[in-house]
Design a protein around this motif. Structure first.
Motif, PDB file in Angstrom:
ATOM      1  N   GLY A 308     -26.231 -44.838 -16.730  1.00 25.00           N
ATOM      2  CA  GLY A 308     -27.039 -45.603 -15.787  1.00 25.00           C
ATOM      3  C   GLY A 308     -27.953 -46.636 -16.429  1.00 25.00           C
ATOM      4  N   ASP A 309     -27.861 -46.780 -17.739  1.00 21.13           N
ATOM      5  CA  ASP A 309     -28.620 -47.816 -18.447  1.00 21.13           C
ATOM      6  C   ASP A 309     -27.749 -49.062 -18.483  1.00 21.13           C
ATOM      7  OD1 ASP A 309     -30.560 -45.739 -19.242  1.00 21.13           O
ATOM      8  OD2 ASP A 309     -28.923 -45.076 -20.538  1.00 21.13           O
ATOM      9  N   LYS A 310     -28.242 -50.171 -17.906  1.00 24.89           N
ATOM     10  CA  LYS A 310     -27.318 -51.284 -17.669  1.00 24.89           C
ATOM     11  C   LYS A 310     -27.821 -52.653 -18.059  1.00 24.89           C
ATOM     12  CE  LYS A 310     -24.767 -48.856 -14.145  1.00 24.89           C
ATOM     13  NZ  LYS A 310     -24.034 -48.913 -12.903  1.00 24.89           N
ATOM     14  N   SER A 311     -29.060 -52.758 -18.518  1.00 27.52           N
ATOM     15  CA  SER A 311     -29.549 -54.096 -18.864  1.00 27.52           C
ATOM     16  C   SER A 311     -30.711 -53.954 -19.836  1.00 27.52           C
ATOM     17  CB  SER A 311     -29.989 -54.845 -17.589  1.00 27.52           C
ATOM     18  OG  SER A 311     -30.369 -56.166 -17.902  1.00 27.52           O
ATOM     19  N   ILE A 312     -30.438 -54.240 -21.103  1.00 24.06           N
ATOM     20  CA  ILE A 312     -31.464 -53.999 -22.118  1.00 24.06           C
ATOM     21  C   ILE A 312     -32.618 -54.989 -21.990  1.00 24.06           C
ATOM     22  CG2 ILE A 312     -30.398 -55.497 -23.871  1.00 24.06           C
ATOM     23  CD1 ILE A 312     -31.253 -53.357 -25.963  1.00 24.06           C
ATOM     24  N   THR A 313     -33.823 -54.472 -22.229  1.00 23.05           N
ATOM     25  CA  THR A 313     -35.001 -55.305 -22.421  1.00 23.05           C
ATOM     26  C   THR A 313     -35.502 -55.057 -23.841  1.00 23.05           C
ATOM     27  OG1 THR A 313     -35.626 -55.229 -20.082  1.00 23.05           O
ATOM     28  CG2 THR A 313     -37.358 -55.815 -21.657  1.00 23.05           C
ATOM     29  N   GLY A 314     -35.311 -56.052 -24.697  1.00 26.84           N
ATOM     30  CA  GLY A 314     -35.716 -55.896 -26.094  1.00 26.84           C
ATOM     31  C   GLY A 314     -37.222 -55.720 -26.220  1.00 26.84           C
ATOM     32  N   GLY A 315     -37.625 -54.971 -27.237  1.00 27.61           N
ATOM     33  CA  GLY A 315     -39.044 -54.679 -27.412  1.00 27.61           C
ATOM     34  C   GLY A 315     -39.580 -55.132 -28.746  1.00 27.61           C
ATOM     35  N   PHE A 316     -40.324 -54.243 -29.391  1.00 24.63           N
ATOM     36  CA  PHE A 316     -41.033 -54.561 -30.628  1.00 24.63           C
ATOM     37  C   PHE A 316     -40.916 -53.406 -31.611  1.00 24.63           C
ATOM     38  CE2 PHE A 316     -42.903 -57.471 -27.717  1.00 24.63           C
ATOM     39  CZ  PHE A 316     -43.434 -58.517 -28.463  1.00 24.63           C
ATOM     40  N   VAL A 317     -40.963 -53.736 -32.879  1.00 28.64           N
ATOM     41  CA  VAL A 317     -41.211 -52.700 -33.880  1.00 28.64           C
ATOM     42  C   VAL A 317     -42.701 -52.390 -33.804  1.00 28.64           C
ATOM     43  CG1 VAL A 317     -41.202 -52.093 -36.315  1.00 28.64           C
ATOM     44  CG2 VAL A 317     -39.322 -53.450 -35.360  1.00 28.64           C
ATOM     45  N   TYR A 318     -43.002 -51.126 -33.482  1.00 29.13           N
ATOM     46  CA  TYR A 318     -44.389 -50.760 -33.226  1.00 29.13           C
ATOM     47  C   TYR A 318     -45.194 -50.704 -34.525  1.00 29.13           C
ATOM     48  CZ  TYR A 318     -48.445 -48.174 -31.565  1.00 29.13           C
ATOM     49  OH  TYR A 318     -49.727 -47.792 -31.264  1.00 29.13           O
ATOM     50  N   GLY A 328     -43.316 -48.017 -36.948  1.00 25.81           N
ATOM     51  CA  GLY A 328     -42.095 -48.371 -37.665  1.00 25.81           C
ATOM     52  C   GLY A 328     -40.833 -48.281 -36.836  1.00 25.81           C
ATOM     53  N   TYR A 329     -40.949 -47.770 -35.617  1.00 29.16           N
ATOM     54  CA  TYR A 329     -39.788 -47.689 -34.735  1.00 29.16           C
ATOM     55  C   TYR A 329     -39.691 -48.931 -33.868  1.00 29.16           C
ATOM     56  CZ  TYR A 329     -39.049 -42.748 -35.740  1.00 29.16           C
ATOM     57  OH  TYR A 329     -38.788 -41.560 -36.368  1.00 29.16           O
ATOM     58  N   TYR A 330     -38.457 -49.334 -33.603  1.00 27.19           N
ATOM     59  CA  TYR A 330     -38.214 -50.399 -32.633  1.00 27.19           C
ATOM     60  C   TYR A 330     -38.206 -49.769 -31.241  1.00 27.19           C
ATOM     61  CZ  TYR A 330     -35.902 -54.265 -30.205  1.00 27.19           C
ATOM     62  OH  TYR A 330     -35.595 -55.292 -29.344  1.00 27.19           O
ATOM     63  N   VAL A 331     -39.161 -50.150 -30.420  1.00 30.21           N
ATOM     64  CA  VAL A 331     -39.321 -49.573 -29.084  1.00 30.21           C
ATOM     65  C   VAL A 331     -38.781 -50.574 -28.065  1.00 30.21           C
ATOM     66  CG1 VAL A 331     -40.965 -48.700 -27.382  1.00 30.21           C
ATOM     67  CG2 VAL A 331     -41.359 -48.300 -29.829  1.00 30.21           C
ATOM     68  N   TYR A 332     -37.842 -50.122 -27.244  1.00 28.03           N
ATOM     69  CA  TYR A 332     -37.197 -51.019 -26.279  1.00 28.03           C
ATOM     70  C   TYR A 332     -36.842 -50.207 -25.049  1.00 28.03           C
ATOM     71  CZ  TYR A 332     -32.853 -48.738 -27.524  1.00 28.03           C
ATOM     72  OH  TYR A 332     -31.883 -47.790 -27.708  1.00 28.03           O
ATOM     73  N   GLY A 333     -36.391 -50.898 -24.016  1.00 30.08           N
ATOM     74  CA  GLY A 333     -36.098 -50.189 -22.779  1.00 30.08           C
ATOM     75  C   GLY A 333     -34.897 -50.766 -22.056  1.00 30.08           C
ATOM     76  N   ASP A 334     -34.638 -50.178 -20.894  1.00 35.10           N
ATOM     77  CA  ASP A 334     -33.564 -50.677 -20.037  1.00 35.10           C
ATOM     78  C   ASP A 334     -34.144 -51.050 -18.687  1.00 35.10           C
ATOM     79  OD1 ASP A 334     -30.349 -50.677 -19.842  1.00 35.10           O
ATOM     80  OD2 ASP A 334     -31.236 -50.159 -17.901  1.00 35.10           O
TER      81      ASP A 334
END
Ligand SMILES: [Ca+2]
Length: 388
Positions: A308-318, A328-334
């Motif tokens: 059900g994840d269908k459209s990425i929204t790029g985020g940031f390396v925290y 140090g993690y890249y945090v992103y969502g859908d």
């Protein structure tokens, strides 16, 4: 749902409404449980916020760009009670289709001294435009709407896939994400065409002008001297990079590239890189007439649509302090599912961890001057990440 398709709107609508209105901690995944979301500015709401920026001008203010063509400004303070309108170009912005509007905002690295900022918006359904504005000489809370200087116009054959992210690199150049021009499958082949500005990451020097352009071409742009290529191109083979950001620690440029119908991908954008579209969608061959992977840079991570994840929204390396476990993690969502992940590429194989199932339509992420991470919800709220 305005960013991808109406199916998503109908599907998510009930869930979204059930989540909106509550003001503190959003629903967490019990199994993870250590990170949550909170309304960062509970007394403020926005209309389709798509970008969050904070210039290094010593004022510690947050600027939120709304899709309809307005930029609101307020103190970076959870107790902020009101925003004011910094810029209103709603009369110049066409929003007649869901992916049109004011899509990106960036402040000049020397904003504190020159007052310049840049916006990317759609003056018509067939065009995207990069414009420079200047802050009012008398009021730091107001832009001079009469100061607009158009730097670049990009013809957009279809209303969708307009890109829009603007971000300055540590090199002082402005990086611009453009979509492939839209429709489905990139029917014009723009992303693989070095003669087109579409389906690219562009890089320009806003402090120079050359050859009749309102900007300069950095001397090391990879296709500067390639016959038939647009010299603005920094990287290509992208479909619709919806949000990209620099890691302030490593200087790497991370992008989320929205997939066609099967795969969402995360790319680290390098000079001259070809990220595959429309020959490949992620690591899956898309153009069956040419599955040659030669010269293509695969995504650092990809996910399919099966959950059900269908459209990425790029985020940031925290790189903030509030949530030490995310550093140090890249945090992103859908955008569709509202799920948020933390990706590590430090190990031999990427490690991807679901951290919050927000239920939100995640329009964008942004950071403040302390590198704290925010999420622009299409419900009109700005969220921050909190350690539980
Ligand atoms: Ca790709």
């Amino acid at each position: 749902m305005r960013l991808r398709n109406m199916i998503g709107l109908v599907f998510m609508g009930a869930f979204l409404w059930s989540c909106s209105g509550d003001d503190l901690v959003k629903n967490l995944l019990p199994a993870e449980g250590s990170i949550g979301l909170a309304n960062a500015f509970p007394q403020l709401s926005f209309d389709a916020p798509l970008d969050l920026q904070s210039p290094e001008d010593g004022t510690n203010r947050i600027f939120v760009a709304e899709q309809g063509g307005t930029v609101r400004v307020f103190p970076n303070d959870p107790q902020a009670t009101t925003w004011t309108t910094f810029l209103d170009i709603s009369q110049r912005t066409n929003t007649s289709s869901g992916e049109l509007g004011l899509l990106g905002l960036a402040f000049h690295p020397e904003y504190a001294s020159n007052g310049l900022f840049y916006v990317y918006y759609t003056p018509s359904p067939q065009e995207a435009q990069l414009s420079r504005f200047r802050v009012s000489a008398s009021d730091p809370a107001q832009a001079d709407t009469g100061s607009e200087q158009v730097l670049l116009r990009i013809a957009q054959p279809y209303t969708n896939h307009n890109g829009g992210q603007l971000v300055f690199g540590q090199d002082g150049y402005l990086y611009i994400a453009s979509g492939d021009g839209g429709s489905g499958g990139d029917p014009q082949g723009n992303a693989q065409d070095l003669g087109s500005l579409l389906g690219k990451v562009l890089r320009i020097d806003v402090d120079a002008r050359e050859n009749g352009l309102e900007y300069g071409i950095p001397s090391d742009n990879p296709f500067r001297t390639t016959v038939g290529a647009r010299p603005e191109i920094f990287a290509y083979g992208l479909r619709n990079p919806w949000r990209m950001s620099f890691d302030p620690e490593t200087g790497k440029l991370w992008a989320g590239d929205v997939g066609q119908g099967a795969i969402e991908e995360i790319d680290i954008i390098e000079s001259g890189g070809n990220y595959g579209w429309n020959r490949y969608e992620g690591t899956r061959c898309f153009d069956s007439g040419n599955c040659d992977t030669g010269g293509l840079i695969p995504p650092v991570f990809e996910y399919d649509h099966d959950a059900g994840d269908k459209s990425i929204t790029g985020g940031f390396v925290y790189r903030g302090n509030e949530v030490p476990s995310l550093r140090g993690y890249y945090v992103y969502g859908d955008f569709i599912s509202g799920r948020i992940w933390a990706l590590s590429t430090q190990a031999n194989a990427p490690e991807n961890t679901l951290i919050v199932a927000s239920g939100l339509n995640i329009a964008s992420f942004g950071t403040d001057l302390q590198d704290e991470l925010y999420l622009c919800g299409f419900d009109g709220a700005i969220y921050r990440f909190v350690a539980k």
